[in-house]
Design an enzyme around this catalytic site. Structure first.
Site, mmCIF file in Angstrom:
data_model
loop_
_atom_site.group_PDB
_atom_site.id
_atom_site.type_symbol
_atom_site.label_atom_id
_atom_site.label_comp_id
_atom_site.label_asym_id
_atom_site.label_seq_id
_atom_site.Cartn_x
_atom_site.Cartn_y
_atom_site.Cartn_z
ATOM 1 N N LYS A 201 -1.239 5.124 -6.476
ATOM 2 C CA LYS A 201 -0.380 5.532 -5.361
ATOM 3 C C LYS A 201 0.255 4.277 -4.782
ATOM 4 O O LYS A 201 -0.370 3.539 -4.011
ATOM 5 C CB LYS A 201 -1.163 6.268 -4.270
ATOM 6 N N GLU A 276 -9.256 -5.484 -1.019
ATOM 7 C CA GLU A 276 -8.626 -6.794 -0.785
ATOM 8 C C GLU A 276 -7.811 -6.632 0.489
ATOM 9 O O GLU A 276 -6.815 -5.907 0.501
ATOM 10 C CB GLU A 276 -7.719 -7.166 -1.958
ATOM 11 N N CYS A 310 -1.095 -12.097 2.114
ATOM 12 C CA CYS A 310 -2.449 -11.995 2.681
ATOM 13 C C CYS A 310 -3.080 -13.370 2.875
ATOM 14 O O CYS A 310 -3.774 -13.608 3.838
ATOM 15 C CB CYS A 310 -3.315 -11.138 1.778
ATOM 16 N N GLU A 411 -3.488 -11.131 12.130
ATOM 17 C CA GLU A 411 -2.541 -11.241 11.021
ATOM 18 C C GLU A 411 -1.183 -10.694 11.467
ATOM 19 O O GLU A 411 -1.086 -9.554 11.910
ATOM 20 C CB GLU A 411 -3.056 -10.440 9.827
HETATM 21 P P1 NAD Z 1 -1.639 -0.743 4.598
HETATM 22 O O1 NAD Z 1 -3.108 -0.867 4.791
HETATM 23 O O2 NAD Z 1 -0.844 -0.114 5.659
HETATM 24 O O3 NAD Z 1 -1.310 0.091 3.266
HETATM 25 C C1 NAD Z 1 -1.812 -0.283 2.006
HETATM 26 C C2 NAD Z 1 -1.793 0.907 1.082
HETATM 27 O O4 NAD Z 1 -2.657 1.908 1.585
HETATM 28 C C3 NAD Z 1 -0.431 1.585 0.945
HETATM 29 O O5 NAD Z 1 -0.284 2.068 -0.375
HETATM 30 C C4 NAD Z 1 -0.534 2.752 1.912
HETATM 31 O O6 NAD Z 1 0.307 3.819 1.566
HETATM 32 C C5 NAD Z 1 -1.985 3.134 1.749
HETATM 33 N N1 NAD Z 1 -2.586 3.779 2.922
HETATM 34 C C6 NAD Z 1 -2.235 3.600 4.221
HETATM 35 N N2 NAD Z 1 -3.038 4.359 5.006
HETATM 36 C C7 NAD Z 1 -3.910 4.996 4.178
HETATM 37 C C8 NAD Z 1 -4.995 5.879 4.405
HETATM 38 N N3 NAD Z 1 -5.336 6.260 5.628
HETATM 39 N N4 NAD Z 1 -5.687 6.334 3.336
HETATM 40 C C9 NAD Z 1 -5.356 5.945 2.080
HETATM 41 N N5 NAD Z 1 -4.329 5.104 1.816
HETATM 42 C C10 NAD Z 1 -3.623 4.625 2.850
HETATM 43 O O7 NAD Z 1 -1.156 -2.215 4.258
HETATM 44 P P2 NAD Z 1 0.322 -2.715 3.978
HETATM 45 O O8 NAD Z 1 1.047 -2.771 5.264
HETATM 46 O O9 NAD Z 1 0.898 -1.945 2.848
HETATM 47 O O10 NAD Z 1 0.062 -4.194 3.416
HETATM 48 C C11 NAD Z 1 -0.147 -5.274 4.213
HETATM 49 C C12 NAD Z 1 -1.621 -5.631 4.248
HETATM 50 O O11 NAD Z 1 -2.121 -5.835 2.927
HETATM 51 C C13 NAD Z 1 -1.874 -6.924 4.979
HETATM 52 O O12 NAD Z 1 -2.966 -6.768 5.843
HETATM 53 C C14 NAD Z 1 -2.227 -7.895 3.845
HETATM 54 O O13 NAD Z 1 -3.008 -8.987 4.252
HETATM 55 C C15 NAD Z 1 -2.914 -7.014 2.878
HETATM 56 N N6 NAD Z 1 -2.917 -7.605 1.528
HETATM 57 C C16 NAD Z 1 -4.082 -8.156 1.047
HETATM 58 C C17 NAD Z 1 -4.118 -8.760 -0.212
HETATM 59 C C18 NAD Z 1 -5.378 -9.389 -0.744
HETATM 60 O O14 NAD Z 1 -5.427 -9.708 -1.934
HETATM 61 N N7 NAD Z 1 -6.406 -9.590 0.072
HETATM 62 C C19 NAD Z 1 -2.951 -8.796 -0.984
HETATM 63 C C20 NAD Z 1 -1.789 -8.229 -0.473
HETATM 64 C C21 NAD Z 1 -1.788 -7.633 0.794
#
Ligand code: NAD
Length: 515
Positions: A201, A276, A310, A411
């Site tokens: 997804k 992650e 991240c 963040e």
């Molecule tokens: P997000 O948590 O809003 O969404 C991430 C994913 O989860 C998306 O596909 C979203 O559609 C899905 N999602 C959102 N709510 C959900 C729920 N309740 N249940 C299931 N799925 C759900 O994050 P974002 O805004 O897409 O990305 C930014 C974040 O990702 C930042 O915090 C960043 O640090 C982190 N990130 C971490 C790494 C790592 O390797 N540690 C790498 C890239 C990004």
């Protein structure tokens, strides 16, 4: 995710010659707007769609199918149906398929990069690097997964125990939007190589490249059902997928907040989960460091990908005697960066992914000002000629930062840096560890003893010394504290996607008995 060694670009299937701003300029085979289930594209069962927006213009690109409960059922069933055969293949055959996927991606590098550029607003050169990074993960797990070994444990009396590694089954892959293709490579290659079937997804902000990748995987020979793609918002499609009883493992990249919710939902059914999550990484510069490099890489660290990274080094901790000199170097370099049209190869920074994310960045900058910090440079939207509706922001540096301020602890996910001075090594480590996150850290010094002391003392899954953002599929990467759970990279990651089963071979004469 960021730069890593990439192999030279192979000839690509060109699009119209120039880099596109509109989906209608892409070749038809690159434009998919429907769910990919059991090897075919189909609309959502209830016909719903959602728009995806071009961050460089603020204009909608296309309406994409929104997967609801029936679609999630169908995709999980398709993955389950494909699993046994896929898991039963000779691992070398799976490896060959992963390699063909990598080759097909490189053959279509330009197309994938342009789709990503359109949907994500990141500079086209970074999008091309992202395709190469993604393919590198498929290549790595093509090599590694057929050769995973497990242990044999000898015992007395001619008995032995050995450990089988079995795939987990259906894996739900839920990545963030900030590095779509690289994150698909990281997660899907390890899952498929170890014999799992996948339901991906993608983030709702960036659905297009996932759908194109699915067609390229099919072109490479991946059997129907082994990879399925469900598009839709996390709050709906994502929630349904992680709670589906047919899902055996969830691998998630995203915010700590959503990661906690997913871990709780997984806990209800004791589903295996890897997370992650976010970061607020310290970048520690000692007075003996090569300041020119520390400034150049320090700037790269908090601005690459528009700061939507991240592991971004968003807290620059500087030993007091070189604070002013480093800040001056950094500021001059920041002001020379080009925030521009993502299609322009000369742009260092493109657009922030969405209106919402841009507002979040602005909110944090305002909170920094309110907390008494000083904006040295930036602190406002960037204007890009010809793209008045785009979500562009200037690289922003704060000094006089209160270590307790939100900009020093939370963040932001935009190109915003907090600079804090320190007086000695002990204070540097204390400041570095003073946040909830523990993803990554940078250390700049020429003192080898200090390298070892500080690297050991900093609470982070990866510490870069006199460099930053070097990543390789072979190097394990894991978040400490509130930055994650589980490992990505290396054979350690492959093992996450398997379940151990110990087999104890005894002798009937020595088997335990009462009588
Ligand atoms: P997000 O948590 O809003 O969404 C991430 C994913 O989860 C998306 O596909 C979203 O559609 C899905 N999602 C959102 N709510 C959900 C729920 N309740 N249940 C299931 N799925 C759900 O994050 P974002 O805004 O897409 O990305 C930014 C974040 O990702 C930042 O915090 C960043 O640090 C982190 N990130 C971490 C790494 C790592 O390797 N540690 C790498 C890239 C990004």
């Amino acid at each position: 995710m960021a730069k890593q060694a990439s192999r030279p670009t192979a000839p690509t299937r060109e699009t119209s010659g120039s880099i596109v701003l509109d989906i209608s300029e892409l070749p038809a085979q690159a434009v998919h707007q429907q769910l990919y289930v059991a090897g075919g594209f189909e609309p959502a069962a209830d016909g719903r769609t959602f728009p995806t927006v071009n961050p460089a213009t603020g204009e909608p690109i296309a309406d994409i199918a929104l997967a609801g409960p029936e679609d999630v059922d169908r995709a999980v069933a398709a993955a389950r149906g494909a699993f046994d055969r896929w898991a039963g293949l000779d691992p070398r055959e799976r490896g060959r398929l992963l390699r063909r996927i990598a080759e097909t991606m490189i053959d279509n590098l330009e197309l994938l990069a342009q789709v990503e550029c359109l949907d994500l607003g990141k500079p086209i050169t970074d999008c091309r690097a992202g395709v190469r990074d993604s393919a590198a993960w498929f290549e790595y797990f093509a090599d590694v997964t057929p050769h995973l070994r497990s242990s044999t444990i000898p015992h007395a009396d001619a008995q032995l125990a050995y450990v089988l590694r079995r795939p987990r089954g259906v894996v739900a892959v839920i990545p963030a939007w900030n590095f779509p293709l690289p994150l698909y490579g990281i997660k899907i290659a390890a899952a498929l190589g170890t014999g799992n079937a996948v339901v991906l997804k993608p983030a709702e902000q960036t659905p297009l490249s996932a759908l194109l990748l699915a067609t390229l995987c099919a072109e490479a020979g991946l059997p129907p059902g082994v990879l399925n793609v469900l598009t839709g918002p996390g709050a709906e499609t994502g929630r349904l997928l992680v709670r589906h009883p047919g899902v055996d493992m969830i691998t998630f990249t995203g915010s700590t907040e959503v990661g906690r919710e997913i871990a709780a939902a997984a806990g209800e059914r004791l589903t295996k989960v890897t997370l992650e999550l976010g970061g607020k990484s310290p970048n520690i510069v000692f007075a003996d460091a090569d300041l020119e490099s520390a400034a150049a890489t320090g700037l790269f660290s908090f601005t690459v990908n528009q700061g939507q990274l991240c592991s971004a080094g968003t807290r620059l901790l500087v030993e007091r005697p070189v604070h002013d000199e480093l800040l001056a170097l950094l500021t001059a370099k920041a002001e020379a960066l080009r925030v521009g049209d993502p299609r322009d190869e000369a742009s260092h920074l493109g657009a922030i992914v969405s209106d919402r994310q841009l507002s979040r960045v602005e909110g944090y900058v305002e909170s920094g000002r309110q907390s008494g910090a000083t904006v040295v440079t930036g602190g406002r939207r960037a204007e890009v000629p010809g793209l008045p509706g785009g979500y562009f922001y200037t690289p922003t540096i704060f000094t006089d930062v209160d270590p307790a301020a939100r900009i020093a602890n939370e963040e932001i996910f935009g190109p915003v840096l907090a600079v804090l001075p320190f007086d000695d090594e002990e204070e540097a480590v204390r400041l570095a560890n003073a946040v909830d996150y523990g993803l990554a850290a940078g250390v700049w010094t020429r003192d080898l003893d200090r390298v070892h002391r500080v690297s050991s003392a900093v609470e982070a899954g990866i510490v870069w010394v006199n460099t930053m953002h070097q990543l390789s599929p072979a190097v394990p990467y894991t978040g400490w504290k509130q930055s994650g759970l589980g490992v990505e990279g290396g054979t350690e990651q492959a093992l996450e996607f398997t379940r151990p089963k110990s087999v104890w071979v005894g002798s009937s004469a020595a088997a335990p008995r009462f009588v």
